[in-house]
Write a protein that holds these residues in place. Structure first.
Motif, PDB file in Angstrom:
ATOM      1  N   GLU A  23      13.969   1.686  61.232  1.00 35.31           N
ATOM      2  CA  GLU A  23      13.325   1.128  62.417  1.00 35.31           C
ATOM      3  C   GLU A  23      12.741   2.185  63.346  1.00 35.31           C
ATOM      4  N   GLN A  24      13.289   3.391  63.324  1.00 34.31           N
ATOM      5  CA  GLN A  24      12.775   4.452  64.189  1.00 34.31           C
ATOM      6  C   GLN A  24      11.757   5.353  63.482  1.00 34.31           C
ATOM      7  N   SER A  25      11.424   5.040  62.238  1.00 33.84           N
ATOM      8  CA  SER A  25      10.405   5.809  61.520  1.00 33.84           C
ATOM      9  C   SER A  25       9.079   5.699  62.251  1.00 33.84           C
ATOM     10  N   PRO A  26       8.242   6.723  62.126  1.00 31.70           N
ATOM     11  CA  PRO A  26       6.902   6.589  62.714  1.00 31.70           C
ATOM     12  C   PRO A  26       6.189   5.402  62.069  1.00 31.70           C
ATOM     13  N   ALA A  27       5.481   4.657  62.876  1.00 29.90           N
ATOM     14  CA  ALA A  27       4.786   3.463  62.383  1.00 29.90           C
ATOM     15  C   ALA A  27       3.815   3.791  61.265  1.00 29.90           C
ATOM     16  N   ILE A  28       3.246   4.959  61.305  1.00 32.44           N
ATOM     17  CA  ILE A  28       2.270   5.349  60.284  1.00 32.44           C
ATOM     18  C   ILE A  28       2.906   5.417  58.896  1.00 32.44           C
ATOM     19  N   ALA A  29       4.242   5.588  58.835  1.00 33.24           N
ATOM     20  CA  ALA A  29       4.943   5.619  57.551  1.00 33.24           C
ATOM     21  C   ALA A  29       4.942   4.251  56.877  1.00 33.24           C
ATOM     22  N   ALA A  30       4.716   3.196  57.636  1.00 37.84           N
ATOM     23  CA  ALA A  30       4.686   1.838  57.089  1.00 37.84           C
ATOM     24  C   ALA A  30       3.281   1.398  56.700  1.00 37.84           C
ATOM     25  N   MET A  31       2.307   2.278  56.889  1.00 36.13           N
ATOM     26  CA  MET A  31       0.914   1.922  56.648  1.00 36.13           C
ATOM     27  C   MET A  31       0.507   2.195  55.204  1.00 36.13           C
ATOM     28  N   GLN A  32      -0.188   1.226  54.602  1.00 34.98           N
ATOM     29  CA  GLN A  32      -0.826   1.435  53.307  1.00 34.98           C
ATOM     30  C   GLN A  32      -2.168   2.093  53.599  1.00 34.98           C
ATOM     31  N   HIS A  33      -2.345   3.333  53.156  1.00 35.57           N
ATOM     32  CA  HIS A  33      -3.580   4.076  53.420  1.00 35.57           C
ATOM     33  C   HIS A  33      -4.717   3.557  52.546  1.00 35.57           C
ATOM     34  N   ILE A  34      -5.886   3.449  53.145  1.00 36.08           N
ATOM     35  CA  ILE A  34      -7.076   3.042  52.404  1.00 36.08           C
ATOM     36  C   ILE A  34      -7.944   4.288  52.244  1.00 36.08           C
ATOM     37  N   ASP A  35      -7.547   5.150  51.319  1.00 38.71           N
ATOM     38  CA  ASP A  35      -8.303   6.381  51.105  1.00 38.71           C
ATOM     39  C   ASP A  35      -9.597   6.103  50.361  1.00 38.71           C
ATOM     40  N   ASP A  36      -9.496   5.349  49.299  1.00 41.00           N
ATOM     41  CA  ASP A  36     -10.672   4.974  48.521  1.00 41.00           C
ATOM     42  C   ASP A  36     -10.546   3.478  48.271  1.00 41.00           C
ATOM     43  N   HIS A  37     -11.290   2.685  49.028  1.00 41.15           N
ATOM     44  CA  HIS A  37     -11.089   1.237  48.969  1.00 41.15           C
ATOM     45  C   HIS A  37     -11.355   0.665  47.589  1.00 41.15           C
ATOM     46  N   HIS A  38     -12.091   1.355  46.736  1.00 41.01           N
ATOM     47  CA  HIS A  38     -12.352   0.827  45.398  1.00 41.01           C
ATOM     48  C   HIS A  38     -11.080   0.776  44.565  1.00 41.01           C
ATOM     49  N   LEU A  39     -10.106   1.630  44.888  1.00 40.65           N
ATOM     50  CA  LEU A  39      -8.843   1.599  44.168  1.00 40.65           C
ATOM     51  C   LEU A  39      -8.013   0.389  44.553  1.00 40.65           C
ATOM     52  N   TRP A  40      -8.221  -0.119  45.756  1.00 39.87           N
ATOM     53  CA  TRP A  40      -7.407  -1.211  46.273  1.00 39.87           C
ATOM     54  C   TRP A  40      -8.242  -2.446  46.593  1.00 39.87           C
TER      55      TRP A  40
END
Length: 189
Positions: A23-40
């Motif tokens: 719960e105290q982790s940085p919020a960014i650690a819970a983010m799915q990164h969209i580095d190359d949207h074609h992969l996702w």
């Protein structure tokens, strides 16, 4: 020109960067990164059945849904492709095989976003509090140029933290009723 020196991994230890979420982790650690949207990303004309197969091969991923020209139109994840949700859309003319991602996705204009800058100074519990106060299950993350750079999914956080999920109302009776109505099924006495 540089010559690379490939080697086999064999017994070499390979570390995968993965941070346990709390719960105290940085919020960014819970983010799915969209580095190359074609992969996702998945095309909006893809059938729900095919999308479920893709989702099973990439659990916890929220896919961008794109149109024929590659512009993203929405998002789709496990909650949109859940069998109980799909069954509520079934009728005489609509089958699970005729549904496409365009039919089930969360449209882009219905999604809420936060800035990457704001997210960098927040914790996971801040994100959960925000999501519960807005009734949204996802947040898009945009950078200073309004470019999409990530997605945060409440269900994914809940699963990673092993928190009790919000109880889902039983849709069984609703599904049976809808199938009865749409297919004009008669009950044998």
């Amino acid at each position: 020109m540089k010559t690379l020196h490939p080697f086999t991994l064999g017994t070499s230890p390979v570390a995968v960067a993965h941070q346990a979420l709390n719960e105290q982790s940085p919020a960014i650690a819970a983010m799915q990164h969209i580095d190359d949207h074609h992969l996702w990303s998945l095309p909006q004309e893809m059938s729900v059945a095919d999308a479920r197969k893709r989702l099973l091969s990439a659990p916890g991923i929220v896919f961008l849904v794109t149109d024929a020209s590659g512009r993203w139109q929405g998002v789709v994840g496990a909650s949109e492709l859940a069998p109980d949700r799909i069954l509520t859309m079934v009728s005489k003319t609509v089958t699970p095989f005729s549904l496409t991602l365009a039919d089930v996705m969360q449209p882009r204009d219905k999604l809420q976003a936060v800035t990457l800058n704001e997210l960098q100074f927040a914790t996971v519990v801040d994100v959960l509090r925000t999501l519960s106060s807005t009734a949204a299950r996802r947040l898009l993350v945009v950078d200073a140029d309004d470019k999409l750079c990530g997605i945060i999914d409440a269900d994914d956080i809940t699963e990673q933290l092993s928190l009790p999920a919000k109880p889902k109302q039983s849709l069984a009776a609703e599904i049976v009723h809808q199938l009865h109505e749409s297919h004009k099924l008669a009950v044998n006495p």
